[in-house]
Write an enzyme that holds these catalytic residues in place. Structure first.
Site, PDB file in Angstrom:
ATOM      1  N   LYS A   1       4.808  -8.062   6.933  1.00  0.00           N
ATOM      2  CA  LYS A   1       6.064  -8.616   7.432  1.00  0.00           C
ATOM      3  C   LYS A   1       7.097  -7.514   7.633  1.00  0.00           C
ATOM      4  O   LYS A   1       7.816  -7.493   8.626  1.00  0.00           O
ATOM      5  CB  LYS A   1       6.558  -9.638   6.410  1.00  0.00           C
ATOM      6  CG  LYS A   1       7.214 -10.846   7.028  1.00  0.00           C
ATOM      7  CD  LYS A   1       7.396 -11.959   6.001  1.00  0.00           C
ATOM      8  CE  LYS A   1       6.316 -13.014   6.094  1.00  0.00           C
ATOM      9  NZ  LYS A   1       6.435 -14.071   5.089  1.00  0.00           N
TER      10      LYS A   1
ATOM     11  N   ARG B   1      -8.220 -11.996   2.430  1.00  0.00           N
ATOM     12  CA  ARG B   1      -7.297 -12.152   3.549  1.00  0.00           C
ATOM     13  C   ARG B   1      -7.865 -11.486   4.786  1.00  0.00           C
ATOM     14  O   ARG B   1      -8.796 -10.688   4.711  1.00  0.00           O
ATOM     15  CB  ARG B   1      -5.922 -11.601   3.200  1.00  0.00           C
ATOM     16  CG  ARG B   1      -5.881 -10.105   2.965  1.00  0.00           C
ATOM     17  CD  ARG B   1      -4.576  -9.665   2.304  1.00  0.00           C
ATOM     18  NE  ARG B   1      -3.400  -9.996   3.073  1.00  0.00           N
ATOM     19  CZ  ARG B   1      -2.438 -10.835   2.660  1.00  0.00           C
ATOM     20  NH1 ARG B   1      -2.540 -11.438   1.490  1.00  0.00           N
ATOM     21  NH2 ARG B   1      -1.386 -11.056   3.390  1.00  0.00           N
TER      22      ARG B   1
ATOM     23  N   GLU C   1       5.931 -19.594   3.465  1.00  0.00           N
ATOM     24  CA  GLU C   1       7.348 -19.431   3.148  1.00  0.00           C
ATOM     25  C   GLU C   1       8.080 -19.353   4.476  1.00  0.00           C
ATOM     26  O   GLU C   1       7.696 -18.537   5.320  1.00  0.00           O
ATOM     27  CB  GLU C   1       7.519 -18.074   2.452  1.00  0.00           C
ATOM     28  CG  GLU C   1       7.857 -18.134   1.007  1.00  0.00           C
ATOM     29  CD  GLU C   1       7.959 -16.719   0.440  1.00  0.00           C
ATOM     30  OE1 GLU C   1       9.069 -16.187   0.438  1.00  0.00           O
ATOM     31  OE2 GLU C   1       6.911 -16.181   0.040  1.00  0.00           O
TER      32      GLU C   1
HETATM   33  P1  ATP Z   1       5.020 -12.890   2.068  1.00  0.00           P
HETATM   34  O1  ATP Z   1       4.826 -11.438   1.816  1.00  0.00           O
HETATM   35  O2  ATP Z   1       6.358 -13.197   2.607  1.00  0.00           O
HETATM   36  O3  ATP Z   1       4.587 -13.794   0.965  1.00  0.00           O
HETATM   37  P2  ATP Z   1       2.737 -13.919   3.468  1.00  0.00           P
HETATM   38  O4  ATP Z   1       2.065 -13.281   4.621  1.00  0.00           O
HETATM   39  O5  ATP Z   1       2.000 -14.121   2.201  1.00  0.00           O
HETATM   40  O6  ATP Z   1       4.048 -13.109   3.290  1.00  0.00           O
HETATM   41  P3  ATP Z   1       3.282 -16.734   3.374  1.00  0.00           P
HETATM   42  O7  ATP Z   1       4.248 -17.507   4.169  1.00  0.00           O
HETATM   43  O8  ATP Z   1       3.442 -16.725   1.904  1.00  0.00           O
HETATM   44  O9  ATP Z   1       3.327 -15.271   3.961  1.00  0.00           O
HETATM   45  O10 ATP Z   1       1.794 -17.146   3.748  1.00  0.00           O
HETATM   46  C1  ATP Z   1       1.369 -18.483   3.877  1.00  0.00           C
HETATM   47  C2  ATP Z   1      -0.103 -18.582   3.622  1.00  0.00           C
HETATM   48  O11 ATP Z   1      -0.822 -17.748   4.537  1.00  0.00           O
HETATM   49  C3  ATP Z   1      -0.451 -18.124   2.237  1.00  0.00           C
HETATM   50  O12 ATP Z   1      -1.278 -19.119   1.651  1.00  0.00           O
HETATM   51  C4  ATP Z   1      -1.187 -16.848   2.425  1.00  0.00           C
HETATM   52  O13 ATP Z   1      -2.181 -16.682   1.474  1.00  0.00           O
HETATM   53  C5  ATP Z   1      -1.763 -16.993   3.826  1.00  0.00           C
HETATM   54  N1  ATP Z   1      -1.926 -15.681   4.464  1.00  0.00           N
HETATM   55  C6  ATP Z   1      -0.970 -14.761   4.684  1.00  0.00           C
HETATM   56  N2  ATP Z   1      -1.482 -13.642   5.229  1.00  0.00           N
HETATM   57  C7  ATP Z   1      -2.814 -13.857   5.366  1.00  0.00           C
HETATM   58  C8  ATP Z   1      -3.920 -13.077   5.868  1.00  0.00           C
HETATM   59  N3  ATP Z   1      -3.760 -11.842   6.334  1.00  0.00           N
HETATM   60  N4  ATP Z   1      -5.145 -13.646   5.856  1.00  0.00           N
HETATM   61  C9  ATP Z   1      -5.318 -14.887   5.391  1.00  0.00           C
HETATM   62  N5  ATP Z   1      -4.345 -15.671   4.904  1.00  0.00           N
HETATM   63  C10 ATP Z   1      -3.097 -15.173   4.885  1.00  0.00           C
HETATM   64 MG    MG Z   2       3.166 -15.158   0.416  1.00  0.00          MG
END
Ligand code: ATP
Ligand code: MG
Length: 615
Positions: A316, A306, A71
């Site tokens: 975030k 994750r 996002e």
């Molecule tokens: P939000 O809370 O805004 O959704 P987010 O960290 O999930 O934050 P995204 O931009 O949705 O942010 O994440 C993009 C991709 O990165 C998603 O597919 C998510 O699963 C992956 N991702 C985010 N954080 C992690 C993490 N700690 N480990 C592995 N993958 C991650």
């Molecule tokens: Mg997300």
């Protein structure tokens, strides 16, 4: 060799294999899919699209398709690097393509600045979405028209309805894990009525929150996500790409499966918290494929754990707080766990890719020790960083018998294992800077460096014998005196007849480059910032209590010093990585360096000083 990831709950350490492309459950699924011919005859129309744009088209040149779907509402962090390396890595290894897709279906929070920074970060990590003339960079907002038509299809086929309950009523009727939900009084309204209302929603005739479109599934489902989830809501907000065209926007859980399907993603890898969404993912795509809107085979959602890193926060909200309250200098502060911060710290793309291989992927959550990441950076930097000499805590060394005013050059290899990188000249003179800790007036046991009467080699230079020291009124040592052995110069015949145990680094005082050096360390001083875990032994099963994570900031995470560097370091290019011998890896800061006057950030020390002291 293997590394371990520790579980805070005291579980046995999980073994993770560092072998490149170590196999894992995701690769097993892909192997099985390919062996079963699941994707044989799968068409690709050259760009994302509905059923008719792919069905019957020439075979997809990509054996599999994955995607990284951020996002654009923030900067990427270390957790995202795991997802990027996984998605792009798996596609590359299987002859597939990985898409970079901006999941920009939420109008409020997204900005071009984040889009640009995400593109930069993925490229920097070494990945590309350009494949054989096809550029797989997409924006989910480009699919709004299809998503809207798909919603109309669900309404007309009796699979969705407009609900006019208030948000509170919807929430109360949803039920709990143990109690089923209750049907909305609007659930059985005729499709025509829902369709007309949905059109009115789109036309801006209704207020935000006055109604939503819901999927019609099962209010008694044990999975709460299947209890008629909302799929469209009214939001009278401008979108960064579609402007004011829409005042209804799809919910993430509705949009995401459709994005995957339009892009012909074969394996949609996401983090574990989406596991409960998988039934809806399959329900939705199945309905749309049955209706002829999407072509099969449909994408398959696969969840993985994750990345959780000790000593790091990735939330975030917390990262924003660190920046806004100025606990750090910005998103690219070298202590931030963002990709831009890590880059400025001197971390490398190769180090990140190695880290991603080493931690692997699994189905269960675990915490990775921060030293695993640091070791990956050390391993990568060891091979690529030229060696230089730097005195960080300077003390003057005076060579009493060195000819007054004389200067000469000493020669040092640029890299101990890379002979072809050659040697560099370092000016030598009668006054040098050495490290304060390399002199002891009264040596502790086992001390081999300078003390009165002892001989050491000045690395790549001469052997000197310590003659004593000067002190100020308070008794602090202000200079050390020594005499050099003129026939002991490194590299000259016979120099190795001098056997000494100590070997210390130095910089000629007259020639030294006095530079700002920032000694960075971990931003937090405890493994689980803001949590009682690891601090007090909480009875197992007790809900984790949140403390203020800011109380766990490491007060020593940044130290500014003026160091004396060998003169060649004046020429360091921004982002050039170097090893300061005996100290660690450093990088010329890209923001604050001036031509001919670089400043340096410490990337990582040569050895881990935390594991011993903290665990
Ligand atoms: P939000 O809370 O805004 O959704 P987010 O960290 O999930 O934050 P995204 O931009 O949705 O942010 O994440 C993009 C991709 O990165 C998603 O597919 C998510 O699963 C992956 N991702 C985010 N954080 C992690 C993490 N700690 N480990 C592995 N993958 C991650
Ligand atoms: Mg997300």
């Amino acid at each position: 060799m293997s590394v371990t990831s520790k579980s805070p709950a005291g579980n046995p350490p999980a073994q993770v294999s560092p072998e490149p492309h170590a196999t894992n459950f995701i690769r097993h699924i892909i192997d099985a899919d390919l062996a079963a011919g699941k994707f044989a005859g799968r068409g690709w129309g050259g760009k994302p699209g509905a059923a008719q744009s792919h069905a019957g088209k020439s075979a997809d040149p990509a054996k599999i398709r994955t995607r990284f779907p951020p996002e654009p509402n923030g900067y990427l962090h270390l957790g995202h690097s795991k997802s990027i390396c996984l998605n792009f890595g798996v596609a590359r290894d299987y002859g597939g393509f990985c898409h970079l897709r901006f999941d920009d279906t939420n109008p409020e929070k997204e900005e071009q600045e984040y889009v640009d920074s995400i593109i930069g970060a993925v490229k920097w990590l070494g990945f590309s979405w350009d494949h054989d003339g096809e550029s797989d960079l997409y924006f989910a907002s480009d699919y709004f028209d299809f998503m809207y038509q798909a919603a109309e299809h669900l309404i007309t086929t009796g699979n969705a309805y407009v609900d006019q309950q208030s948000a509170d009523e919807v929430r109360l009727a949803r039920g709990t894990l143990t109690d089923p939900g209750r049907n909305s009084p609007f659930r059985d309204r005729p499709p025509n009525e829902s369709l007309a209302l949905f059109h009115e929603m789109r036309d801006g005739k209704h207020a935000e929150g006055s109604m939503v479109l819901r999927a019609k599934i099962d209010m008694a489902s044990p999975n709460i996500n299947m209890r008629d989830p909302a799929i469209y809501r009214i939001r009278k907000a401008a979108h960064h790409r579609t402007g004011d065209k829409w005042c209804v926007y799809p919910m993430y859980t509705y949009a995401h499966p459709i994005e995957d399907a339009l892009e012909r993603i074969t394996h949609s890898l996401c983090t574990l918290e989406f596991e409960d969404q998988r039934p809806f993912y399959d329900w939705l795509l199945g309905r749309l494929a049955d209706g002829g809107l999407l072509d099969r085979p449909l994408p398959q959602q696969i969840e993985f754990a994750r990345l959780n890193l000790e000593f790091v926060v990735l939330s975030k909200r917390k990262l924003i707080q660190l920046v806004e309250e100025r606990h750090v200098s910005g998103w690219d502060d070298p202590r931030m766990p963002t990709i831009v911060g890590a880059r400025r710290r001197g971390y490398t793309p190769e180090g990140f890719r190695l880290f991603s291989e080493r931690i692997g992927v699994s189905k269960s959550d675990s915490w990775i020790d921060y030293s695993v990441l640091e070791d990956c950076m050390r391993e990568d930097l060891n091979g690529r960083a030229p060696r230089r000499m730097a005195v960080l805590d300077p003390l003057k060394l005076v060579i009493d018998n060195y000819p007054a005013g004389h200067e000469e050059e000493c020669y040092a290899p640029n890299h101990p294992q890379q002979a072809e990188w050659g040697k560099r000249a370092m000016p030598f003179s009668g006054e040098l800077w050495i490290e304060r800790e390399d002199f002891a007036e009264t040596p502790p046991k086992g001390y081999f460096r300078l003390f009165p009467g002892n001989r050491v080699r000045l690395r790549y230079g001469f052997v000197v014998e310590c003659a004593g020291c000067d002190k100020d009124a308070a008794g602090n040592v202000t200079a050390v005196h020594c005499n050099y052995l003129a026939d002991s110069k490194s590299g000259t015949p016979g120099s190795d007849t001098y056997k000494v145990k100590g070997n210390i680094h130095w910089v000629s005082a007259k020639h030294a480059y006095a530079a700002e050096v920032r000694l960075y360390d971990r931003l937090f001083k405890v493994p689980f910032p803001g949590s009682r875990r690891g601090r007090e032994a909480a009875p197992s099963g007790e809900a984790e209590t949140e403390l203020n994570f800011l109380d766990d900031l490491n007060p020593d995470s940044k130290k500014l010093i003026t160091a004396y560097l060998e003169p060649l370091l004046r020429d360091a290019r921004p982002e050039q990585q170097l090893q300061f011998e005996r100290h660690g890896y450093f990088v010329a800061d890209p923001q604050d360096s001036k031509p001919g006057a670089p400043v340096f950030n410490r990337t990582v020390t040569l050895r881990d000083s935390w594991t011993k002291s903290q665990h």
